[in-house]
Design a protein around this motif. Structure first.
Motif, PDB file in Angstrom:
ATOM      1  N   GLU A 113      -1.089  11.917  -3.246  1.00 27.42           N
ATOM      2  CA  GLU A 113      -0.556  10.595  -2.874  1.00 27.42           C
ATOM      3  C   GLU A 113       0.664  10.592  -2.185  1.00 27.42           C
TER       4      GLU A 113
ATOM      5  N   ARG B 269       2.409   2.484  -4.436  1.00 24.55           N
ATOM      6  CA  ARG B 269       2.036   1.955  -2.850  1.00 24.55           C
ATOM      7  C   ARG B 269       0.569   2.406  -2.780  1.00 24.55           C
ATOM      8  N   ALA B 270       0.068   3.364  -3.163  1.00 27.09           N
ATOM      9  CA  ALA B 270      -1.541   3.251  -3.029  1.00 27.09           C
ATOM     10  C   ALA B 270      -2.237   2.162  -4.211  1.00 27.09           C
TER      11      ALA B 270
ATOM     12  N   ALA C 285       4.802   6.503  -5.068  1.00 30.15           N
ATOM     13  CA  ALA C 285       3.709   6.691  -4.238  1.00 30.15           C
ATOM     14  C   ALA C 285       2.323   6.093  -5.026  1.00 30.15           C
TER      15      ALA C 285
ATOM     16  N   LEU D 144      -5.447   5.489   2.989  1.00 23.05           N
ATOM     17  CA  LEU D 144      -5.574   4.787   1.618  1.00 23.05           C
ATOM     18  C   LEU D 144      -6.226   3.481   1.968  1.00 23.05           C
ATOM     19  N   GLU D 145      -6.247   2.748   3.194  1.00 18.65           N
ATOM     20  CA  GLU D 145      -6.993   1.486   3.574  1.00 18.65           C
ATOM     21  C   GLU D 145      -8.441   2.082   3.879  1.00 18.65           C
TER      22      GLU D 145
ATOM     23  N   GLY E 168      -1.097   8.459   3.926  1.00 20.86           N
ATOM     24  CA  GLY E 168      -0.446   7.131   4.539  1.00 20.86           C
ATOM     25  C   GLY E 168      -1.504   5.874   4.305  1.00 20.86           C
ATOM     26  N   ASP E 169      -0.769   4.757   4.639  1.00 21.60           N
ATOM     27  CA  ASP E 169      -1.474   3.670   3.992  1.00 21.60           C
ATOM     28  C   ASP E 169      -2.671   3.537   5.010  1.00 21.60           C
ATOM     29  N   GLU E 170      -2.934   3.938   6.110  1.00 27.40           N
ATOM     30  CA  GLU E 170      -4.162   3.792   7.058  1.00 27.40           C
ATOM     31  C   GLU E 170      -5.294   4.687   6.213  1.00 27.40           C
TER      32      GLU E 170
ATOM     33  N   GLY F 192      -1.135  -0.733  -4.302  1.00 25.83           N
ATOM     34  CA  GLY F 192      -0.934  -2.011  -3.412  1.00 25.83           C
ATOM     35  C   GLY F 192      -1.626  -2.048  -2.313  1.00 25.83           C
ATOM     36  N   VAL F 193      -1.984  -0.860  -1.753  1.00 25.57           N
ATOM     37  CA  VAL F 193      -3.029  -0.872  -0.729  1.00 25.57           C
ATOM     38  C   VAL F 193      -4.568  -0.992  -1.186  1.00 25.57           C
TER      39      VAL F 193
ATOM     40  N   ARG G 269      -5.700  -4.719  -1.919  1.00 25.93           N
ATOM     41  CA  ARG G 269      -6.276  -5.616  -0.905  1.00 25.93           C
ATOM     42  C   ARG G 269      -7.706  -5.769  -1.076  1.00 25.93           C
TER      43      ARG G 269
END
Length: 285
Positions: A268, A67-68, A64, A276-277, A272-274, A70-71, A74
């Motif tokens: 975490e 993943r965070a 987790a 975190l974005e 979700g990715d959205e 990685g977002v 960006r």
């Protein structure tokens, strides 16, 4: 980018993950070795670094957290680390007290790598730590620790707290009662060490650290974001609302943003990715 002083940051024997990534062992102000990982921004070099503070029983290599990171990568360079007592860091967890020193070391390292703007985001226990860190090392802190302060490179330029408690010793939910058993009982600490891979300190807090709700009024003028799920099984919605109210009462409307996320659980693992974005975009303002 400027290099960090050799007596403050020591390279570990862990090989680089990918070109540009860097694993080190940091030394906190109280001498605890803390593993940390630096990842450059996927879009290219920039002035900002995001320092990520994981939740209790997490670590730099937990899926987790990766993943965070990685977002967030960006948007900016990312520093992740394992709190004391977690992962391959030394020491024992104090469940949110001395962990502020671990975060301060990570923020200082990010600035030592040349980033002029460093922001923090924390989850659950890490969420309480980023709040206390922003209060103690920010311009509004009780000891004036910021530019020219005791540790001038440790301050944050913005802070996002996700799924954090507002007050200590909360036992109002079954998950928190189980957590208190893990932290306070000898058998529970054995479960923490061998079942959860988390080494927990055996001593009670003395003194009791500044609580999150008492820290929040000291954060302004540093931008503050509070994020919480309406399905959080650990901390109900009165916790984020208390934090937001404390910020508003101290510095007026607009001192903090509160996002209540529909259907979100805890920390975490539930972000979700959205989401975190969006948090990453907010940190880049």
């Amino acid at each position: 980018m400027s290099s960090a002083p050799e007596d403050r940051f020591r390279m570990s024997g862990v090989p680089l993950v990918t070109a540009g990534d860097l694993r080190v062992v940091l030394r906190t102000a109280d001498g605890v070795p803390v593993e940390a990982l630096y990842e450059p921004c996927a879009a290219g070099p920039g002035d900002t670094a995001i320092v990520v503070a994981h939740g209790f029983t997490g670590s730099v290599d937990r899926p987790a957290v990766r993943r965070a990171a990685g977002v967030f990568a960006r948007h900016a360079a990312v520093v992740t680390f394992s709190f004391r007592g977690h992962g391959r860091s030394g020491g024992r967890s104090t469940v949110g007290d001395k962990e502020v020193l671990d975060l301060a070391a990570a923020v200082e390292w990010a600035r030592g790598l040349g980033h002029r703007r460093v922001v923090t985001v924390g989850f659950s226990m890490g969420g309480s730590v980023v709040l206390r860190h922003a209060a103690l090392y920010g311009a509004g802190g009780p000891k004036g620790r910021s530019a020219g302060g005791e540790r001038p490179d440790a301050h944050t330029d913005a802070v996002a707290s996700v799924s954090a408690p507002a007050r200590w010793y909360y036992r109002g939910t079954a998950p928190m009662r189980r957590l208190h058993w893990v932290v306070t009982r000898p058998l529970g600490r054995l479960v923490g060490r061998f079942g959860l891979r988390t080494r927990i300190h055996t001593q009670d807090w003395d003194p009791v650290p500044l609580s999150p709700v008492d820290a929040v009024p000291l954060i302004a003028p540093t931008p503050l974001l509070i994020v919480h799920g309406d399905s959080d099984p650990y901390f109900p919605l009165d916790h984020p609302r208390m934090l937001a109210q404390a910020a508003t009462g101290a510095a007026g409307p607009g001192a903090a943003e509160l996002w209540v996320e529909a259907g979100m659980g805890h920390a975490e693992n539930a972000a979700g990715d959205e989401l975190l974005e969006r948090v990453g975009e907010w940190l880049m303002r």
